[in-house]
Design an enzyme around this catalytic site. Structure first.
Site, PDB file in Angstrom:
ATOM      1  N   HIS A  63      48.555  71.353  60.459  1.00  0.00           N
ATOM      2  CA  HIS A  63      49.487  72.133  61.289  1.00  0.00           C
ATOM      3  C   HIS A  63      49.023  73.586  61.325  1.00  0.00           C
ATOM      4  O   HIS A  63      48.180  74.025  60.522  1.00  0.00           O
ATOM      5  CB  HIS A  63      50.906  72.054  60.683  1.00  0.00           C
ATOM      6  CG  HIS A  63      50.921  72.519  59.269  1.00  0.00           C
ATOM      7  ND1 HIS A  63      50.874  73.858  58.905  1.00  0.00           N
ATOM      8  CD2 HIS A  63      50.907  71.841  58.109  1.00  0.00           C
ATOM      9  CE1 HIS A  63      50.855  73.970  57.621  1.00  0.00           C
ATOM     10  NE2 HIS A  63      50.865  72.758  57.093  1.00  0.00           N
TER      11      HIS A  63
HETATM   12  O1  LIG Z   1      52.589  76.398  47.418  1.00  0.00           O
HETATM   13  P1  LIG Z   1      53.300  75.760  48.579  1.00  0.00           P
HETATM   14  O2  LIG Z   1      54.730  75.440  48.353  1.00  0.00           O
HETATM   15  O3  LIG Z   1      53.064  76.454  49.881  1.00  0.00           O
HETATM   16  O4  LIG Z   1      52.585  74.344  48.681  1.00  0.00           O
HETATM   17  C1  LIG Z   1      52.960  73.533  49.760  1.00  0.00           C
HETATM   18  C2  LIG Z   1      51.724  73.088  50.470  1.00  0.00           C
HETATM   19  O5  LIG Z   1      51.044  74.231  50.900  1.00  0.00           O
HETATM   20  P2  LIG Z   1      49.536  74.475  50.452  1.00  0.00           P
HETATM   21  O6  LIG Z   1      49.520  74.284  48.967  1.00  0.00           O
HETATM   22  O7  LIG Z   1      48.729  73.427  51.156  1.00  0.00           O
HETATM   23  O8  LIG Z   1      49.268  75.859  50.899  1.00  0.00           O
HETATM   24  C3  LIG Z   1      52.107  72.257  51.675  1.00  0.00           C
HETATM   25  O9  LIG Z   1      50.922  71.874  52.351  1.00  0.00           O
HETATM   26  P3  LIG Z   1      50.863  72.187  53.949  1.00  0.00           P
HETATM   27  O10 LIG Z   1      49.479  71.792  54.377  1.00  0.00           O
HETATM   28  O11 LIG Z   1      51.935  71.348  54.560  1.00  0.00           O
HETATM   29  O12 LIG Z   1      51.123  73.651  54.084  1.00  0.00           O
HETATM   30  C4  LIG Z   1      52.845  71.033  51.205  1.00  0.00           C
HETATM   31  O13 LIG Z   1      53.221  70.267  52.351  1.00  0.00           O
HETATM   32  C5  LIG Z   1      54.073  71.446  50.414  1.00  0.00           C
HETATM   33  O14 LIG Z   1      54.698  70.296  49.925  1.00  0.00           O
HETATM   34  C6  LIG Z   1      53.687  72.320  49.239  1.00  0.00           C
HETATM   35  O15 LIG Z   1      52.760  71.601  48.452  1.00  0.00           O
HETATM   36  P4  LIG Z   1      53.103  71.321  46.924  1.00  0.00           P
HETATM   37  O16 LIG Z   1      51.903  70.555  46.443  1.00  0.00           O
HETATM   38  O17 LIG Z   1      54.362  70.530  46.965  1.00  0.00           O
HETATM   39  O18 LIG Z   1      53.246  72.665  46.268  1.00  0.00           O
END
Ligand SMILES: O=P(O)(O)O[C@H]1[C@H](OP(=O)(O)O)[C@@H](OP(=O)(O)O)[C@H](O)[C@@H](O)[C@H]1OP(=O)(O)O
Length: 441
Positions: A63
């Site tokens: 996304h």
């Molecule tokens: O640290 P956050 O809460 O932002 O982590 C998100 C994930 O973001 P990312 O670590 O990839 O920057 C998010 O991935 P995204 O691609 O959808 O932005 C994920 O969907 C969300 O559940 C968080 O991941 P987590 O592993 O549950 O911390």
């Protein structure tokens, strides 16, 4: 005019922007887009012969730019309160943080797509139509030969709508709607892989290396330097507070293209430590850390190759390829397990809490792989005489399949690719891999 300068010297771009990991802007991996968001370089495609024509494209896309998740808004709010409550500063940038900058992020934003994220996908759609005009074309869109599949998360659905809007605006299509399928089994496979959920996602000890690094000397030094810059007690700046400050800088830049005062809390050394902590999270939760991380993407792997095989057989029968383009929109944690399964960005040494110093040249670096709108493309070419070739691209740049010897300009024979991944093609059964108590052998 500022955009004409080298991104490195552009004062509007934080010097630490290239270390934002999965919170990074797409433009940081493709800086030529800063000046012209629709620029493409078709010369990079280099099919081995002029006879080659593209017959199918699968695009697996993250996304676009989004708001912080609730979990991180809470940490950011806590840091904001701490800064607001600290003694009046003498430095103007800190006084600005203490008196001007207001906390505008709210918990209900929870990772929703922002306007920049809408534009990320609108523009990506147009660039891909310029790179692959015979596949991503008005004729094929109207002919129902371009399929859309998305994760059910609002940020992915809205990215899908934005990608479609990019095309309908480009061709001023107002008389037709194009549907998309919501398919979490494919785009959020990690939610349905029991062994991953048990052994990694819900297993507190699975992230030991990240936990140790966050308590380690490198992070401690970053926290102390932030405390010194803020003029507050060391014990107030925890790893969570350092992460909150880093994310405030990253989100202010990604969402508003502002080089905010929050970025002043980090120098390049600090940002590289924060980047490594994020890479440790991704390595152990979605990457090479545990075999089940990549095996949970078996369903997406087989979906990809069955789609490619179908295009090959239709093409060989002289029939039109019924699914010329598949656009699949998911998350960073959709792309990373698949990249890992295919062997991309695999270093000889694991990323651990104790080898930061020797990992500065690592290839597993999510700042380069997984910005917002990151995209992994597989383009199938018919080069005549039964010569079929498959080209992978990451973020609009060709990448060679790891370990594949026949790398004619990163466009190997499709059969070579299938031979290279034969074990996975014959195995990698999602149900078998994801059952909790896997039968040995
Ligand atoms: O640290 P956050 O809460 O932002 O982590 C998100 C994930 O973001 P990312 O670590 O990839 O920057 C998010 O991935 P995204 O691609 O959808 O932005 C994920 O969907 C969300 O559940 C968080 O991941 P987590 O592993 O549950 O911390």
């Amino acid at each position: 005019l500022l955009n004409d300068v080298n991104p490195e010297e552009n004062p509007d771009i934080p010097t630490i922007a290239k270390y934002f990991s999965t919170k990074g802007r797409y433009e940081e991996v493709n800086p030529h887009l800063i000046e012209d968001i629709l620029a493409v370089n078709t010369s990079i495609l280099q099919p081995p012969s002029a006879q080659c024509r593209e017959i199918h494209l699968t695009a697996i896309i993250r996304h676009g730019t989004r708001y912080p998740t609730t979990k991180n808004v809470k940490k950011m709010q806590k840091l904001y309160d701490l800064v607001r409550g600290s003694a009046p500063a003498k430095d103007s940038w800190l006084r600005e943080l203490q008196t001007q900058w207001t906390m505008w992020y709210t918990e209900d934003m929870d990772g929703r797509l922002v306007q920049k994220g809408v534009n990320d996908h609108r523009h990506l759609a147009v660039r891909l139509s310029k790179l692959f005009p015979s596949l991503i074309s008005e004729k094929k869109l109207r002919g129902g030969l371009i399929k859309f599949i998305t994760s059910s998360k609002h940020r992915c659905v809205n990215s899908t709508l934005s990608f479609k809007a990019g095309l309908t605006e480009l061709w001023t299509i107002r008389d037709k709607e194009f549907e998309h399928a919501v398919n979490d089994a494919l785009m959020r496979f990690f939610d349905q892989c029991t062994r991953f959920l048990e052994e990694v996602d819900n297993n507190p000890s699975a992230m030991t290396e990240l936990d140790k690094f966050r308590e380690g000397p490198e992070m401690k030094r970053v926290e102390e330097k932030i405390a010194d810059r803020l003029g507050v007690e060391y014990n107030l700046i925890t790893d969570d507070m350092a992460e909150a400050a880093f994310y405030l800088c990253a989100y202010e830049f990604a969402i508003k293209t502002v080089n905010s005062p929050w970025c002043r809390l980090f120098d390049e050394v600090d940002a590289q430590v924060m980047e490594y902590a994020n890479d440790l999270k991704q390595y152990w939760k979605r990457g090479y850390g545990y075999d089940i991380n990549s095996k949970s993407s078996c369903i997406l792997f087989h979906d990809l190759f069955s789609r490619l095989d179908k295009a090959v057989s239709e093409n060989q029968l002289g029939q039109p390829v019924t699914e010329a383009v598949t656009v699949q929109i998911g998350h960073a944690e959709t792309l990373l397990p698949l990249l890992t399964l295919l062997g991309f960005f695999n270093d000889s040494d694991a990323l651990t809490s104790t080898n930061y110093a020797t990992q500065t040249q690592r290839s597993f670096r999510t700042s380069h792989m997984l910005p917002y709108a990151a995209n992994l493309l597989f383009v199938l070419y018919d080069c005549g005489g039964g010569d079929l070739r498959l080209q992978p691209l990451l973020n609009e740049k060709p990448v060679p399949f790891p370990g594949l010897t026949d790398q004619k300009a990163s466009m190997p024979l499709y059969q070579e690719v299938k031979k290279h991944y034969n074990d996975l093609l014959q195995g990698c059964d999602f149900e078998t891999e994801c059952q909790l108590f896997k039968n040995p052998g």
